[in-house]
Design an enzyme around this catalytic site. Structure first.
Site, PDB file in Angstrom:
ATOM      1  N   SER A  18       0.951  -0.987   0.078  1.00  0.00           N
ATOM      2  CA  SER A  18      -0.235   0.150   0.171  1.00  0.00           C
ATOM      3  C   SER A  18       1.338   1.375  -0.074  1.00  0.00           C
ATOM      4  O   SER A  18       2.055   1.495   0.663  1.00  0.00           O
ATOM      5  CB  SER A  18      -1.016  -0.047   1.364  1.00  0.00           C
ATOM      6  OG  SER A  18      -1.615   1.265   1.336  1.00  0.00           O
ATOM      7  N   SER A  20      -0.403   4.564   0.684  1.00  0.00           N
ATOM      8  CA  SER A  20      -1.018   5.757   1.263  1.00  0.00           C
ATOM      9  C   SER A  20      -0.527   5.698   2.756  1.00  0.00           C
ATOM     10  O   SER A  20      -1.110   6.730   3.244  1.00  0.00           O
ATOM     11  CB  SER A  20      -1.941   4.437   1.960  1.00  0.00           C
ATOM     12  OG  SER A  20      -3.286   4.141   1.011  1.00  0.00           O
ATOM     13  N   THR A  65      -8.990  -0.898   2.238  1.00  0.00           N
ATOM     14  CA  THR A  65      -8.448  -1.501   1.073  1.00  0.00           C
ATOM     15  C   THR A  65      -9.220  -3.483   0.604  1.00  0.00           C
ATOM     16  O   THR A  65      -9.588  -3.879   2.074  1.00  0.00           O
ATOM     17  CB  THR A  65      -6.698  -1.384   1.008  1.00  0.00           C
ATOM     18  OG1 THR A  65      -6.754  -1.983  -0.395  1.00  0.00           O
ATOM     19  CG2 THR A  65      -5.773  -2.175   1.759  1.00  0.00           C
ATOM     20  N   LYS A  69     -13.170  -3.548   2.053  1.00  0.00           N
ATOM     21  CA  LYS A  69     -13.956  -2.034   1.272  1.00  0.00           C
ATOM     22  C   LYS A  69     -15.298  -2.755   1.509  1.00  0.00           C
ATOM     23  O   LYS A  69     -16.245  -1.515   2.031  1.00  0.00           O
ATOM     24  CB  LYS A  69     -13.951  -1.992  -0.096  1.00  0.00           C
ATOM     25  CG  LYS A  69     -12.765  -0.642   0.142  1.00  0.00           C
ATOM     26  CD  LYS A  69     -11.634  -0.626  -1.252  1.00  0.00           C
ATOM     27  CE  LYS A  69     -11.218  -0.234  -1.360  1.00  0.00           C
ATOM     28  NZ  LYS A  69     -10.932   0.955  -2.974  1.00  0.00           N
ATOM     29  N   ASP A 105     -12.701   7.299  -3.570  1.00  0.00           N
ATOM     30  CA  ASP A 105     -12.097   6.596  -5.330  1.00  0.00           C
ATOM     31  C   ASP A 105     -12.631   7.486  -6.052  1.00  0.00           C
ATOM     32  O   ASP A 105     -11.702   7.798  -7.219  1.00  0.00           O
ATOM     33  CB  ASP A 105     -12.589   5.169  -4.699  1.00  0.00           C
ATOM     34  CG  ASP A 105     -11.007   3.702  -3.792  1.00  0.00           C
ATOM     35  OD1 ASP A 105     -10.379   5.276  -4.220  1.00  0.00           O
ATOM     36  OD2 ASP A 105     -12.086   2.822  -4.107  1.00  0.00           O
ATOM     37  N   ALA A 130     -16.071  -4.803 -13.364  1.00  0.00           N
ATOM     38  CA  ALA A 130     -17.370  -4.621 -12.492  1.00  0.00           C
ATOM     39  C   ALA A 130     -16.565  -4.963 -11.547  1.00  0.00           C
ATOM     40  O   ALA A 130     -17.326  -5.216 -10.503  1.00  0.00           O
ATOM     41  CB  ALA A 130     -18.067  -6.024 -13.343  1.00  0.00           C
ATOM     42  N   GLY A 132     -14.550  -3.353  -7.747  1.00  0.00           N
ATOM     43  CA  GLY A 132     -14.888  -2.544  -6.790  1.00  0.00           C
ATOM     44  C   GLY A 132     -14.781  -1.463  -7.386  1.00  0.00           C
ATOM     45  O   GLY A 132     -15.725  -0.268  -6.546  1.00  0.00           O
ATOM     46  N   TYR A 223      -2.072   2.089 -11.784  1.00  0.00           N
ATOM     47  CA  TYR A 223      -0.946   2.923 -11.287  1.00  0.00           C
ATOM     48  C   TYR A 223       0.822   2.401 -11.377  1.00  0.00           C
ATOM     49  O   TYR A 223       0.901   3.616 -11.390  1.00  0.00           O
ATOM     50  CB  TYR A 223      -0.893   3.712 -10.078  1.00  0.00           C
ATOM     51  CG  TYR A 223      -1.438   2.858  -8.866  1.00  0.00           C
ATOM     52  CD1 TYR A 223      -2.244   2.729  -8.332  1.00  0.00           C
ATOM     53  CD2 TYR A 223       0.074   2.586  -8.299  1.00  0.00           C
ATOM     54  CE1 TYR A 223      -2.879   2.099  -7.752  1.00  0.00           C
ATOM     55  CE2 TYR A 223      -0.152   1.410  -7.212  1.00  0.00           C
ATOM     56  CZ  TYR A 223      -1.765   1.309  -6.541  1.00  0.00           C
ATOM     57  OH  TYR A 223      -1.875   0.683  -5.727  1.00  0.00           O
ATOM     58  N   GLY A 244      -3.351   6.044 -13.355  1.00  0.00           N
ATOM     59  CA  GLY A 244      -4.133   6.135 -11.824  1.00  0.00           C
ATOM     60  C   GLY A 244      -3.909   6.556 -11.526  1.00  0.00           C
ATOM     61  O   GLY A 244      -4.149   7.047 -10.115  1.00  0.00           O
TER      62      GLY A 244
HETATM   63  P1  NAP Z   1     -11.591  -6.176  -8.700  1.00  0.00           P
HETATM   64  O1  NAP Z   1     -12.806  -5.883  -7.135  1.00  0.00           O
HETATM   65  O2  NAP Z   1     -10.833  -7.292  -7.738  1.00  0.00           O
HETATM   66  O3  NAP Z   1     -12.214  -6.078 -10.021  1.00  0.00           O
HETATM   67  C1  NAP Z   1     -12.071  -6.301 -11.125  1.00  0.00           C
HETATM   68  C2  NAP Z   1     -12.065  -6.539 -12.170  1.00  0.00           C
HETATM   69  O4  NAP Z   1     -11.865  -6.962 -13.265  1.00  0.00           O
HETATM   70  C3  NAP Z   1     -13.628  -7.479 -12.136  1.00  0.00           C
HETATM   71  O5  NAP Z   1     -13.788  -7.289 -12.894  1.00  0.00           O
HETATM   72  C4  NAP Z   1     -12.267  -8.396 -12.915  1.00  0.00           C
HETATM   73  O6  NAP Z   1     -13.352  -9.791 -13.570  1.00  0.00           O
HETATM   74  C5  NAP Z   1     -11.695  -7.887 -14.113  1.00  0.00           C
HETATM   75  N1  NAP Z   1     -10.507  -8.893 -14.500  1.00  0.00           N
HETATM   76  C6  NAP Z   1      -9.893  -9.238 -13.112  1.00  0.00           C
HETATM   77  N2  NAP Z   1      -8.654  -9.795 -13.715  1.00  0.00           N
HETATM   78  C7  NAP Z   1      -9.080  -9.973 -15.534  1.00  0.00           C
HETATM   79  C8  NAP Z   1      -7.809 -10.454 -16.741  1.00  0.00           C
HETATM   80  N3  NAP Z   1      -7.363 -11.032 -16.628  1.00  0.00           N
HETATM   81  N4  NAP Z   1      -9.389 -10.123 -17.927  1.00  0.00           N
HETATM   82  C9  NAP Z   1     -10.143  -9.474 -18.017  1.00  0.00           C
HETATM   83  N5  NAP Z   1     -10.527  -8.871 -16.765  1.00  0.00           N
HETATM   84  C10 NAP Z   1     -10.187  -8.784 -14.984  1.00  0.00           C
HETATM   85  O7  NAP Z   1     -10.484  -4.984  -7.835  1.00  0.00           O
HETATM   86  P2  NAP Z   1     -10.330  -3.382  -8.428  1.00  0.00           P
HETATM   87  O8  NAP Z   1     -10.538  -2.892  -6.992  1.00  0.00           O
HETATM   88  O9  NAP Z   1     -12.006  -3.440  -8.706  1.00  0.00           O
HETATM   89  O10 NAP Z   1      -9.531  -2.817  -8.872  1.00  0.00           O
HETATM   90  C11 NAP Z   1      -8.824  -2.690 -10.184  1.00  0.00           C
HETATM   91  C12 NAP Z   1      -7.984  -1.897 -11.165  1.00  0.00           C
HETATM   92  O11 NAP Z   1      -8.267  -1.063  -9.938  1.00  0.00           O
HETATM   93  C13 NAP Z   1      -6.680  -2.557  -9.462  1.00  0.00           C
HETATM   94  O12 NAP Z   1      -5.420  -2.560 -10.168  1.00  0.00           O
HETATM   95  C14 NAP Z   1      -6.486  -1.954  -8.740  1.00  0.00           C
HETATM   96  O13 NAP Z   1      -5.029  -1.708  -8.568  1.00  0.00           O
HETATM   97  C15 NAP Z   1      -6.736  -0.895  -9.012  1.00  0.00           C
HETATM   98  N6  NAP Z   1      -7.272   1.075  -8.596  1.00  0.00           N
HETATM   99  C16 NAP Z   1      -7.124   1.706  -8.581  1.00  0.00           C
HETATM  100  C17 NAP Z   1      -7.552   3.074  -7.382  1.00  0.00           C
HETATM  101  C18 NAP Z   1      -6.100   3.884  -8.093  1.00  0.00           C
HETATM  102  O14 NAP Z   1      -6.185   4.836  -6.859  1.00  0.00           O
HETATM  103  N7  NAP Z   1      -5.599   4.393  -8.952  1.00  0.00           N
HETATM  104  C19 NAP Z   1      -7.842   2.280  -6.497  1.00  0.00           C
HETATM  105  C20 NAP Z   1      -8.818   1.216  -6.760  1.00  0.00           C
HETATM  106  C21 NAP Z   1      -8.598   0.419  -7.312  1.00  0.00           C
HETATM  107  P3  NAP Z   1     -14.483 -10.850 -12.723  1.00  0.00           P
HETATM  108  O15 NAP Z   1     -15.094 -10.182 -11.885  1.00  0.00           O
HETATM  109  O16 NAP Z   1     -14.543 -12.087 -14.152  1.00  0.00           O
HETATM  110  O17 NAP Z   1     -12.385 -11.025 -12.322  1.00  0.00           O
END
Ligand code: NAP
Length: 282
Positions: A18, A20, A65, A69, A105, A130, A132, A223, A244
Protein backbone atom coordinates in the site's frame (compact mmCIF):
# COMPACT_ATOMS: atom_id res chain seq x y z
CA UNK A 1 6.36 9.35 18.95
CA UNK A 2 4.80 11.07 21.98
CA UNK A 3 1.52 10.33 23.78
CA UNK A 4 0.08 13.42 22.07
CA UNK A 5 0.75 12.02 18.60
CA UNK A 6 -2.32 11.14 16.59
CA UNK A 7 -2.38 7.78 14.83
CA UNK A 8 -4.10 7.01 11.52
CA UNK A 9 -3.81 3.89 9.40
CA UNK A 10 -4.96 1.61 6.63
CA UNK A 11 -6.51 -1.84 7.08
CA UNK A 12 -5.91 -4.45 4.40
CA UNK A 13 -4.64 -7.92 3.52
CA UNK A 14 -2.10 -7.85 1.91
CA UNK A 15 -0.94 -4.43 3.08
CA UNK A 16 2.83 -4.22 2.46
CA UNK A 17 2.32 -2.85 -1.09
CA UNK A 18 0.00 0.00 0.00
CA UNK A 19 1.19 3.50 -0.88
CA UNK A 20 -1.24 5.16 1.55
CA UNK A 21 1.38 5.44 4.34
CA UNK A 22 3.76 7.19 1.90
CA UNK A 23 1.06 9.68 0.84
CA UNK A 24 -0.31 10.49 4.31
CA UNK A 25 3.01 10.61 6.14
CA UNK A 26 4.35 12.98 3.44
CA UNK A 27 1.33 15.22 4.05
CA UNK A 28 1.82 15.19 7.83
CA UNK A 29 5.49 16.04 7.38
CA UNK A 30 4.77 18.88 4.95
CA UNK A 31 2.33 20.47 7.42
CA UNK A 32 4.53 19.70 10.43
CA UNK A 33 1.78 17.69 12.12
CA UNK A 34 2.80 15.24 14.90
CA UNK A 35 0.71 12.49 13.27
CA UNK A 36 1.63 9.00 12.11
CA UNK A 37 0.00 6.77 9.50
CA UNK A 38 0.47 3.03 9.96
CA UNK A 39 -0.20 0.05 7.63
CA UNK A 40 -2.24 -2.48 9.66
CA UNK A 41 -2.28 -6.05 8.38
CA UNK A 42 -5.88 -7.11 9.08
CA UNK A 43 -6.71 -10.64 7.90
CA UNK A 44 -10.27 -11.39 6.80
CA UNK A 45 -11.40 -12.93 10.12
CA UNK A 46 -10.00 -10.02 12.15
CA UNK A 47 -11.91 -7.09 10.69
CA UNK A 48 -14.54 -6.74 13.45
CA UNK A 49 -11.85 -6.59 16.16
CA UNK A 50 -9.75 -4.18 14.08
CA UNK A 51 -12.69 -1.79 13.70
CA UNK A 52 -13.43 -1.97 17.45
CA UNK A 53 -9.76 -1.11 18.05
CA UNK A 54 -10.18 2.23 16.24
CA UNK A 55 -12.14 3.62 19.18
CA UNK A 56 -10.44 1.47 21.86
CA UNK A 57 -6.95 2.63 20.87
CA UNK A 58 -7.88 6.18 19.90
CA UNK A 59 -7.00 5.80 16.21
CA UNK A 60 -8.15 9.06 14.61
CA UNK A 61 -9.13 7.79 11.17
CA UNK A 62 -8.53 4.85 8.87
CA UNK A 63 -8.49 3.87 5.24
CA UNK A 64 -9.73 0.49 4.11
CA UNK A 65 -8.42 -1.52 1.20
CA UNK A 66 -8.79 -4.98 -0.33
CA UNK A 67 -10.50 -7.20 0.86
CA UNK A 68 -12.40 -5.13 3.46
CA UNK A 69 -14.07 -2.29 1.56
CA UNK A 70 -17.50 -3.95 1.54
CA UNK A 71 -17.19 -6.20 4.60
CA UNK A 72 -16.51 -3.24 6.92
CA UNK A 73 -19.94 -1.63 6.42
CA UNK A 74 -21.88 -3.58 9.13
CA UNK A 75 -19.26 -2.62 11.74
CA UNK A 76 -19.61 1.16 11.21
CA UNK A 77 -22.04 3.61 12.87
CA UNK A 78 -23.22 5.07 9.56
CA UNK A 79 -22.11 5.48 5.94
CA UNK A 80 -22.33 8.41 3.49
CA UNK A 81 -24.81 8.49 0.60
CA UNK A 82 -21.97 8.01 -1.92
CA UNK A 83 -20.57 4.99 -0.04
CA UNK A 84 -24.10 3.55 0.20
CA UNK A 85 -24.58 3.83 -3.58
CA UNK A 86 -21.17 2.28 -4.24
CA UNK A 87 -21.63 -0.36 -1.55
CA UNK A 88 -18.05 0.11 -0.37
CA UNK A 89 -16.04 2.26 2.05
CA UNK A 90 -12.41 3.33 1.72
CA UNK A 91 -12.30 5.96 4.49
CA UNK A 92 -13.48 5.78 8.11
CA UNK A 93 -13.94 9.15 9.76
CA UNK A 94 -13.96 9.20 13.57
CA UNK A 95 -16.27 11.88 14.95
CA UNK A 96 -17.64 12.10 18.52
CA UNK A 97 -17.16 8.37 19.04
CA UNK A 98 -18.96 7.54 15.78
CA UNK A 99 -17.37 5.68 12.87
CA UNK A 100 -18.55 7.18 9.59
CA UNK A 101 -17.83 5.27 6.36
CA UNK A 102 -17.06 7.31 3.25
CA UNK A 103 -15.72 6.59 -0.22
CA UNK A 104 -13.20 8.93 -1.84
CA UNK A 105 -12.23 6.63 -4.77
CA UNK A 106 -14.80 7.96 -7.26
CA UNK A 107 -14.42 11.63 -6.25
CA UNK A 108 -10.63 11.12 -6.47
CA UNK A 109 -11.06 9.85 -10.03
CA UNK A 110 -13.18 12.90 -10.93
CA UNK A 111 -10.47 15.17 -9.51
CA UNK A 112 -7.85 13.43 -11.66
CA UNK A 113 -10.04 14.17 -14.71
CA UNK A 114 -10.48 17.77 -13.64
CA UNK A 115 -6.71 18.17 -13.24
CA UNK A 116 -6.41 17.04 -16.88
CA UNK A 117 -9.09 19.63 -17.85
CA UNK A 118 -11.65 16.95 -18.66
CA UNK A 119 -15.29 17.55 -17.78
CA UNK A 120 -17.17 14.22 -17.81
CA UNK A 121 -20.62 15.85 -18.23
CA UNK A 122 -22.10 14.74 -21.56
CA UNK A 123 -19.42 12.14 -22.29
CA UNK A 124 -20.13 8.55 -23.28
CA UNK A 125 -18.17 6.27 -20.93
CA UNK A 126 -16.89 2.81 -21.77
CA UNK A 127 -15.94 1.14 -18.50
CA UNK A 128 -13.73 -1.97 -18.58
CA UNK A 129 -14.25 -4.14 -15.48
CA UNK A 130 -17.10 -4.59 -13.02
CA UNK A 131 -15.28 -4.84 -9.69
CA UNK A 132 -15.10 -2.51 -6.69
CA UNK A 133 -13.09 0.26 -8.38
CA UNK A 134 -15.35 0.20 -11.46
CA UNK A 135 -18.40 0.57 -9.23
CA UNK A 136 -16.92 3.58 -7.37
CA UNK A 137 -15.86 5.35 -10.54
CA UNK A 138 -19.22 4.62 -12.23
CA UNK A 139 -21.29 6.13 -9.41
CA UNK A 140 -19.23 9.34 -9.39
CA UNK A 141 -19.38 9.64 -13.20
CA UNK A 142 -23.15 9.09 -13.24
CA UNK A 143 -23.50 11.75 -10.52
CA UNK A 144 -21.45 14.01 -12.81
CA UNK A 145 -24.03 13.67 -15.63
CA UNK A 146 -22.29 11.55 -18.23
CA UNK A 147 -24.59 10.85 -21.18
CA UNK A 148 -24.20 7.06 -21.38
CA UNK A 149 -22.37 4.22 -19.63
CA UNK A 150 -21.28 1.01 -21.36
CA UNK A 151 -19.93 -1.73 -19.13
CA UNK A 152 -17.51 -4.27 -20.63
CA UNK A 153 -16.41 -7.09 -18.29
CA UNK A 154 -15.54 -10.73 -18.71
CA UNK A 155 -17.83 -12.08 -15.97
CA UNK A 156 -21.40 -11.83 -17.27
CA UNK A 157 -22.82 -12.25 -13.77
CA UNK A 158 -20.76 -9.42 -12.24
CA UNK A 159 -21.42 -7.20 -15.28
CA UNK A 160 -25.19 -7.77 -15.06
CA UNK A 161 -25.26 -7.11 -11.32
CA UNK A 162 -23.39 -3.81 -11.73
CA UNK A 163 -25.61 -2.78 -14.65
CA UNK A 164 -28.81 -3.60 -12.72
CA UNK A 165 -27.66 -1.81 -9.55
CA UNK A 166 -26.65 1.33 -11.48
CA UNK A 167 -29.85 1.34 -13.61
CA UNK A 168 -31.88 1.31 -10.38
CA UNK A 169 -29.89 4.26 -8.98
CA UNK A 170 -29.72 6.30 -12.21
CA UNK A 171 -32.83 5.40 -14.24
CA UNK A 172 -32.54 8.54 -16.43
CA UNK A 173 -29.09 7.60 -17.87
CA UNK A 174 -28.57 4.89 -20.51
CA UNK A 175 -26.50 2.12 -18.91
CA UNK A 176 -25.87 -0.98 -20.98
CA UNK A 177 -23.71 -4.06 -21.46
CA UNK A 178 -22.78 -5.81 -24.73
CA UNK A 179 -24.08 -6.30 -27.35
CA UNK A 180 -24.38 -2.53 -27.76
CA UNK A 181 -26.74 -0.88 -30.23
CA UNK A 182 -25.65 0.94 -33.38
CA UNK A 183 -22.33 2.67 -32.73
CA UNK A 184 -21.58 6.26 -33.62
CA UNK A 185 -17.83 6.54 -33.80
CA UNK A 186 -17.54 10.29 -33.37
CA UNK A 187 -19.21 10.57 -29.92
CA UNK A 188 -16.88 12.14 -27.29
CA UNK A 189 -15.86 9.11 -25.25
CA UNK A 190 -14.07 8.38 -22.01
CA UNK A 191 -12.59 4.85 -22.03
CA UNK A 192 -11.54 3.59 -18.58
CA UNK A 193 -9.56 0.50 -17.60
CA UNK A 194 -10.82 -0.65 -14.19
CA UNK A 195 -9.31 -4.14 -14.46
CA UNK A 196 -5.84 -5.08 -13.16
CA UNK A 197 -4.62 -5.71 -16.74
CA UNK A 198 -1.38 -3.80 -17.29
CA UNK A 199 0.05 -4.36 -13.82
CA UNK A 200 2.14 -7.30 -14.97
CA UNK A 201 4.51 -7.61 -17.91
CA UNK A 202 2.93 -9.59 -20.72
CA UNK A 203 -0.68 -8.74 -19.77
CA UNK A 204 -2.92 -8.36 -22.84
CA UNK A 205 -4.47 -4.94 -23.52
CA UNK A 206 -7.85 -4.56 -21.76
CA UNK A 207 -9.42 -3.23 -25.02
CA UNK A 208 -8.41 -3.64 -28.69
CA UNK A 209 -6.20 -0.89 -30.10
CA UNK A 210 -8.31 -0.89 -33.29
CA UNK A 211 -11.28 0.42 -31.28
CA UNK A 212 -9.45 3.36 -29.67
CA UNK A 213 -9.86 6.65 -31.60
CA UNK A 214 -8.04 10.00 -31.47
CA UNK A 215 -11.09 11.77 -30.00
CA UNK A 216 -11.12 9.38 -26.98
CA UNK A 217 -9.89 10.21 -23.51
CA UNK A 218 -8.29 7.04 -22.13
CA UNK A 219 -7.95 6.60 -18.36
CA UNK A 220 -6.25 3.74 -16.56
CA UNK A 221 -6.86 2.97 -12.88
CA UNK A 222 -3.68 0.89 -12.80
CA UNK A 223 -0.97 3.20 -11.40
CA UNK A 224 2.08 0.94 -11.45
CA UNK A 225 3.62 1.29 -14.01
CA UNK A 226 2.80 5.00 -14.26
CA UNK A 227 2.30 4.74 -18.03
CA UNK A 228 0.70 1.38 -18.70
CA UNK A 229 0.88 -0.32 -22.13
CA UNK A 230 -2.82 0.66 -22.55
CA UNK A 231 -1.97 4.36 -22.06
CA UNK A 232 1.06 4.11 -24.35
CA UNK A 233 -1.13 2.62 -27.09
CA UNK A 234 -3.69 5.42 -26.56
CA UNK A 235 -0.92 8.01 -27.02
CA UNK A 236 0.12 6.29 -30.26
CA UNK A 237 -3.45 6.57 -31.53
CA UNK A 238 -3.53 10.27 -30.64
CA UNK A 239 -5.94 10.04 -27.68
CA UNK A 240 -5.57 12.03 -24.46
CA UNK A 241 -4.63 10.00 -21.39
CA UNK A 242 -5.25 10.10 -17.62
CA UNK A 243 -2.90 7.84 -15.57
CA UNK A 244 -4.13 6.03 -12.42
CA UNK A 245 -1.64 7.83 -10.17
CA UNK A 246 -3.95 10.88 -10.26
CA UNK A 247 -6.85 8.95 -8.73
CA UNK A 248 -4.55 7.43 -6.11
CA UNK A 249 -3.24 10.88 -5.16
CA UNK A 250 -6.62 12.58 -5.00
CA UNK A 251 -8.47 9.84 -3.11
CA UNK A 252 -5.72 10.06 -0.47
CA UNK A 253 -5.88 13.88 -0.41
CA UNK A 254 -9.66 13.74 0.12
CA UNK A 255 -9.23 11.19 2.95
CA UNK A 256 -6.57 13.43 4.50
CA UNK A 257 -9.00 16.35 4.48
CA UNK A 258 -11.74 14.22 6.09
CA UNK A 259 -9.28 13.05 8.78
CA UNK A 260 -7.63 16.38 9.62
CA UNK A 261 -10.13 19.04 8.43
CA UNK A 262 -7.13 20.73 6.79
CA UNK A 263 -6.36 21.32 3.13
CA UNK A 264 -4.13 18.56 1.79
CA UNK A 265 -0.61 19.57 0.71
CA UNK A 266 -1.14 18.14 -2.75
CA UNK A 267 2.29 18.82 -4.23
CA UNK A 268 4.15 17.20 -1.29
CA UNK A 269 1.91 14.16 -1.62
CA UNK A 270 2.37 14.02 -5.39
CA UNK A 271 6.17 14.19 -5.10
CA UNK A 272 6.19 11.41 -2.47
CA UNK A 273 3.94 9.22 -4.63
CA UNK A 274 5.93 9.68 -7.82
CA UNK A 275 9.19 9.00 -5.95
CA UNK A 276 7.75 5.83 -4.41
CA UNK A 277 6.49 4.63 -7.81
CA UNK A 278 9.86 5.42 -9.38
CA UNK A 279 11.60 3.40 -6.61
CA UNK A 280 9.23 0.46 -7.14
CA UNK A 281 10.25 0.46 -10.79
CA UNK A 282 13.90 0.26 -9.82
P1 NAP B 1 -11.70 -6.20 -8.40
O1 NAP B 1 -12.84 -5.84 -7.50
O2 NAP B 1 -10.99 -7.49 -8.19
O3 NAP B 1 -12.26 -6.13 -9.92
C1 NAP B 1 -11.42 -6.36 -11.01
C2 NAP B 1 -12.22 -6.39 -12.30
O4 NAP B 1 -11.29 -6.67 -13.35
C3 NAP B 1 -13.29 -7.47 -12.37
O5 NAP B 1 -14.32 -7.07 -13.25
C4 NAP B 1 -12.50 -8.64 -12.95
O6 NAP B 1 -13.27 -9.58 -13.62
C5 NAP B 1 -11.66 -7.92 -13.97
N1 NAP B 1 -10.46 -8.69 -14.31
C6 NAP B 1 -9.55 -9.19 -13.46
N2 NAP B 1 -8.58 -9.83 -14.14
C7 NAP B 1 -8.93 -9.75 -15.45
C8 NAP B 1 -8.35 -10.25 -16.66
N3 NAP B 1 -7.21 -10.96 -16.64
N4 NAP B 1 -8.99 -10.00 -17.82
C9 NAP B 1 -10.14 -9.30 -17.85
N5 NAP B 1 -10.73 -8.80 -16.74
C10 NAP B 1 -10.14 -9.02 -15.56
O7 NAP B 1 -10.54 -5.10 -8.35
P2 NAP B 1 -10.73 -3.52 -8.12
O8 NAP B 1 -10.61 -3.19 -6.68
O9 NAP B 1 -11.94 -3.10 -8.85
O10 NAP B 1 -9.39 -2.95 -8.82
C11 NAP B 1 -9.23 -2.96 -10.22
C12 NAP B 1 -7.93 -2.24 -10.59
O11 NAP B 1 -8.03 -0.86 -10.23
C13 NAP B 1 -6.70 -2.78 -9.83
O12 NAP B 1 -5.61 -2.80 -10.71
C14 NAP B 1 -6.44 -1.75 -8.75
O13 NAP B 1 -5.08 -1.66 -8.39
C15 NAP B 1 -6.89 -0.48 -9.47
N6 NAP B 1 -7.31 0.57 -8.53
C16 NAP B 1 -6.68 1.76 -8.64
C17 NAP B 1 -7.05 2.79 -7.80
C18 NAP B 1 -6.35 4.12 -7.94
O14 NAP B 1 -6.45 4.93 -7.01
N7 NAP B 1 -5.70 4.39 -9.05
C19 NAP B 1 -8.05 2.62 -6.83
C20 NAP B 1 -8.69 1.36 -6.76
C21 NAP B 1 -8.29 0.33 -7.62
P3 NAP B 1 -13.81 -10.91 -12.87
O15 NAP B 1 -14.95 -10.45 -11.99
O16 NAP B 1 -14.23 -11.79 -13.98
O17 NAP B 1 -12.64 -11.44 -12.07
Amino acid sequence: MTAQAKVFGVFGDPIAHSLSPVLHNAAFKALNLPYHYVPFHVPQGGLKEAVAAILALGIQGANVTIPHKEAIIPFLSTISEEAKKIGAVNTVEVSDGQLIGRNTDGPGFLMSLSEANINPAGLRVILLGAGGAARGVAVSLLNANISELRIVARSAERRRKLTDDLCALFPHIRISEPPFGKDSLDVPTLLINATPLGMHQGDPLPYPQSRIYPHFVVADLVYNPLKTPFLLVAVTVGARIVPGSGMLLHQAALSFEIFTKQKAPLEAMRTALLTALENKKG
